[in-house]
Design an enzyme around this catalytic site. Structure first.
Site, short mmCIF file in Angstrom:
data_model
loop_
_atom_site.label_atom_id
_atom_site.label_comp_id
_atom_site.label_asym_id
_atom_site.label_seq_id
_atom_site.Cartn_x
_atom_site.Cartn_y
_atom_site.Cartn_z
N PRO A 235 0.82 -1.23 0.00
CA PRO A 235 0.00 0.00 0.00
C PRO A 235 0.85 1.27 0.00
CG PRO A 235 -0.28 -1.27 2.06
CD PRO A 235 0.58 -2.08 1.16
N GLU B 102 2.07 -8.13 8.48
CA GLU B 102 1.97 -6.68 8.67
C GLU B 102 2.84 -5.93 7.67
OE1 GLU B 102 -0.15 -5.35 11.27
OE2 GLU B 102 -0.72 -7.41 10.85
N ARG C 114 -4.56 -7.70 -20.78
CA ARG C 114 -5.55 -7.32 -21.80
C ARG C 114 -5.04 -6.24 -22.76
NH1 ARG C 114 -8.56 -3.09 -20.85
NH2 ARG C 114 -10.49 -3.85 -21.78
N ASP D 219 -11.34 2.14 -23.88
CA ASP D 219 -11.57 1.89 -22.45
C ASP D 219 -11.63 3.19 -21.66
OD1 ASP D 219 -11.43 -0.80 -22.65
OD2 ASP D 219 -9.33 -0.95 -22.05
N1 ADE Z 1 -0.90 -5.16 -0.09
C1 ADE Z 1 -1.76 -4.77 0.87
N2 ADE Z 1 -2.50 -3.73 0.47
C2 ADE Z 1 -2.11 -3.43 -0.80
C3 ADE Z 1 -2.48 -2.44 -1.75
N3 ADE Z 1 -3.41 -1.52 -1.48
N4 ADE Z 1 -1.86 -2.43 -2.93
C4 ADE Z 1 -0.89 -3.34 -3.21
N5 ADE Z 1 -0.49 -4.29 -2.35
C5 ADE Z 1 -1.09 -4.34 -1.15
#
Ligand code: ADE
Length: 252
Positions: free
Chosen positions: A88, A122, A160, A175
């Site tokens: 993330p 985590e 794709r 798209d």
């Molecule tokens: N792993 C956990 N959350 C994620 C996200 N939002 N994007 C990519 N990998 C992740």
């Protein structure tokens, strides 16, 4: 194009990869997804892949040794292709990035190879990020339990775009997001369903008029739903005149 996926849960990929367009792409050798179970590169009795964080605190951290061993045994050291860590904290995935990954350095797409490391627990030991990954990608500002779904999303969006994967060679051109705008509305038969019709222009057979209508609908829809995209989109003079001629309340 080859995807080398490093994960603790290879089984979650199988059903999706065996469905529909991804399966067809794989059967025609346009895209190959190789799944590598990181646990296969653990050498202790219990095949441990995580440990407590230094400094304390909750949660477990993915150990560096099995991840380095897995990636280096498949890709060499240093790895022979980009190594993307799904996290993330990475840069946000979008259609532009999908195009970049599908055609890196304008190389032939069939030669392209991409490694994806799916983090779990985590987080992953920082040394994976610092000394193994060459890029970090997030699929959105939310936290998943692991990178597996993120990897599947990236594989799907990239595959794709590979020429020959979609039935229609221009399939990806219109798209949403491909041109920086959201896509225009689609209709198919029947021409009337529960009393709801189809816009008359689409039934007219006049291709120029249909193309203009679609462009205007895309502009309207983007203005209404994603003004941030409209502000960055490449617009023609005609597009600008159309938008300038709208009143504030015009909607689709
Ligand atoms: N792993 C956990 N959350 C994620 C996200 N939002 N994007 C990519 N990998 C992740």
């Amino acid at each position: 194009m080859i995807f080398e996926v490093f994960t603790l849960f290879p089984e979650v990929f199988e059903p999706y990869l065996q469905a529909s367009i991804l399966q067809r792409a794989s059967q025609r050798n346009l895209a190959t997804v190789r799944l590598h179970n990181i646990r296969d590169w653990t050498y202790d009795k219990h095949h441990i892949t995580d440990d407590e964080p230094y400094g304390g605190g909750g949660g477990m951290v993915m150990k560096p040794e099995p991840v380095f061993a897995a990636v280096e045994s498949v890709l060499g050291s240093p790895p022979s292709c980009p190594v993307i860590l799904l996290t993330p904290q990475g840069r946000l995935f979008n259609q532009k990035l999908a195009y970049e990954l599908a055609a890196p350095d304008k190389r032939q797409v069939n030669e392209a190879r991409l490694a994806l490391i799916c983090g779990r627990y985590e987080g992953v030991d920082e040394r994976i990020r610092l000394h193994l990954a060459t890029d970090e990608i997030s699929i959105g500002d939310f936290v998943l339990t692991g990178g597996e779904l993120a990897a599947l999303i990236i594989i799907d969006a990239v595959v794709r775009l590979i020429p020959g994967v979609l039935g229609d060679p221009d399939g990806a051109i219109d798209d949403s997001h491909a041109s920086g705008l959201l896509e225009y509305p689609h209709y198919t038969r029947p021409a009337e369903f529960r009393g709801w019709g189809v816009p008359e222009t689409l039934l007219s057979g006049d291709h120029a008029r249909i193309a203009r209508w679609r462009r205007e609908q895309a502009l309207l829809r983007t203005r209404q739903r994603r003004p941030d995209l409209l502000a960055r989109a490449e617009l023609s003079e005609q597009d600008r005149r159309f938008l300038d001629g709208l009143d504030e309340e015009s909607t689709i």
